[in-house]
Design a protein around this motif. Structure first.
Motif, mmCIF file in Angstrom:
data_model
loop_
_atom_site.group_PDB
_atom_site.id
_atom_site.type_symbol
_atom_site.label_atom_id
_atom_site.label_comp_id
_atom_site.label_asym_id
_atom_site.label_seq_id
_atom_site.Cartn_x
_atom_site.Cartn_y
_atom_site.Cartn_z
ATOM 1 N N ALA A 39 -15.016 -6.416 0.891
ATOM 2 C CA ALA A 39 -16.140 -7.316 1.172
ATOM 3 C C ALA A 39 -17.433 -6.717 0.635
ATOM 4 C CB ALA A 39 -16.245 -7.583 2.673
ATOM 5 N N PHE A 40 -17.622 -5.405 0.825
ATOM 6 C CA PHE A 40 -18.816 -4.739 0.295
ATOM 7 C C PHE A 40 -18.854 -4.851 -1.234
ATOM 8 C CE2 PHE A 40 -20.522 -1.000 -1.811
ATOM 9 C CZ PHE A 40 -21.843 -1.041 -1.388
ATOM 10 N N LEU A 41 -17.761 -4.511 -1.892
ATOM 11 C CA LEU A 41 -17.724 -4.517 -3.360
ATOM 12 C C LEU A 41 -17.907 -5.924 -3.920
ATOM 13 C CD1 LEU A 41 -14.813 -1.978 -3.932
ATOM 14 C CD2 LEU A 41 -17.263 -1.593 -4.335
ATOM 15 N N ASP A 42 -17.249 -6.913 -3.321
ATOM 16 C CA ASP A 42 -17.365 -8.285 -3.812
ATOM 17 C C ASP A 42 -18.784 -8.812 -3.640
ATOM 18 O OD1 ASP A 42 -16.258 -10.690 -4.953
ATOM 19 O OD2 ASP A 42 -16.333 -11.558 -2.939
ATOM 20 N N LYS A 43 -19.401 -8.529 -2.490
ATOM 21 C CA LYS A 43 -20.768 -8.992 -2.271
ATOM 22 C C LYS A 43 -21.764 -8.247 -3.153
ATOM 23 C CE LYS A 43 -19.927 -10.570 2.413
ATOM 24 N NZ LYS A 43 -19.589 -11.880 1.901
ATOM 25 N N THR A 44 -21.473 -6.989 -3.452
ATOM 26 C CA THR A 44 -22.367 -6.199 -4.304
ATOM 27 C C THR A 44 -22.247 -6.590 -5.770
ATOM 28 O OG1 THR A 44 -22.252 -4.334 -2.776
ATOM 29 C CG2 THR A 44 -22.998 -3.857 -5.006
ATOM 30 N N LEU A 45 -21.016 -6.703 -6.246
ATOM 31 C CA LEU A 45 -20.783 -6.879 -7.683
ATOM 32 C C LEU A 45 -20.418 -8.305 -8.087
ATOM 33 C CD1 LEU A 45 -18.747 -3.590 -8.147
ATOM 34 C CD2 LEU A 45 -21.185 -3.954 -8.614
ATOM 35 N N GLY A 46 -20.068 -9.145 -7.133
ATOM 36 C CA GLY A 46 -19.739 -10.532 -7.438
ATOM 37 C C GLY A 46 -18.479 -10.684 -8.267
ATOM 38 N N PHE A 47 -17.357 -10.262 -7.734
ATOM 39 C CA PHE A 47 -16.080 -10.357 -8.445
ATOM 40 C C PHE A 47 -15.602 -11.795 -8.604
ATOM 41 C CE2 PHE A 47 -15.005 -5.911 -6.696
ATOM 42 C CZ PHE A 47 -15.562 -5.298 -7.809
ATOM 43 N N GLY A 48 -16.196 -12.717 -7.873
ATOM 44 C CA GLY A 48 -15.817 -14.110 -7.995
ATOM 45 C C GLY A 48 -14.814 -14.578 -6.953
ATOM 46 N N TYR A 49 -14.497 -13.757 -5.992
ATOM 47 C CA TYR A 49 -13.573 -14.177 -4.930
ATOM 48 C C TYR A 49 -14.370 -14.905 -3.856
ATOM 49 C CZ TYR A 49 -10.011 -11.554 -7.319
ATOM 50 O OH TYR A 49 -9.130 -11.120 -8.259
#
Length: 181
Positions: A39-49
């Motif tokens: 959740a931290f990584l996706d919200k930080t980097l925007g992986f698109g999930y």
């Protein structure tokens, strides 16, 4: 019939944790840690999930604004709308996700991680207010399960198996401050 003397010799539940049980708790710890870290990584980097790249934190997006500003039910909706997108709320939320995720994956500081995850999940439960939001279970949802899971992992020393928990617990600072375990 069991006698009092016999009952006094029965092992306490904590002493009966099997090797398989310890490994299962380690898998639960690592998987739960990955949920928070992801959740931290996706919200930080925007992986698109859950977070598209254009709304990523590194691209000027707010990790709290979308969720908190879209809340529609519950007695604290106004409060959550007021803090949606606030810098301090973004930082607290993201540091919480990162800290809990790393602590669980590494198996260190599980007591702090348990308290932090329980608080975060309680706030998110209150924010979503499943009592009135049409949730399939208005009381025990995934927020409650994650909170309980964090506490169970800390209380069972789940960081000692496939983690750095034993090493962490032996550090002089942690020995002097047991709450850091």
């Amino acid at each position: 019939m069991a006698t009092i003397t016999h009952l006094e010799t029965v092992e306490a539940p904590g002493a009966m944790l099997t090797r398989s049980g310890a490994r299962a708790l380690a898998v639960l710890r690592i998987a739960t840690g990955f949920v928070f870290l992801w959740a931290f990584l996706d919200k930080t980097l925007g992986f698109g999930y859950a977070t598209p790249a254009e709304r990523a934190w590194i691209n000027g997006g707010s990790p709290t604004k979308g969720f908190l500003s879209s809340l529609e039910t519950g007695p604290f909706t106004g409060f959550f709308h007021d803090i949606a997108g606030a810098g301090w709320a973004n930082w607290l939320f993201m540091l919480g996700l990162l800290g809990i995720g790393i602590a669980l994956i590494l198996g260190v500081g599980l007591r702090i991680a348990a308290v932090a995850s329980a608080l975060m999940m309680a706030f998110m439960w209150v924010a979503e207010w499943p009592l009135a939001s049409g949730s399939s279970n208005p009381v025990v949802d995934y927020h409650v399960i994650y909170a309980i899971g964090g506490v169970v992992l800390a209380l069972t020393y789940a960081g000692h198996t496939w983690g750095l928990g034993r090493w962490w617990a032996a550090l002089p600072l942690v020995q002097k401050n047991r709450w850091l375990i």
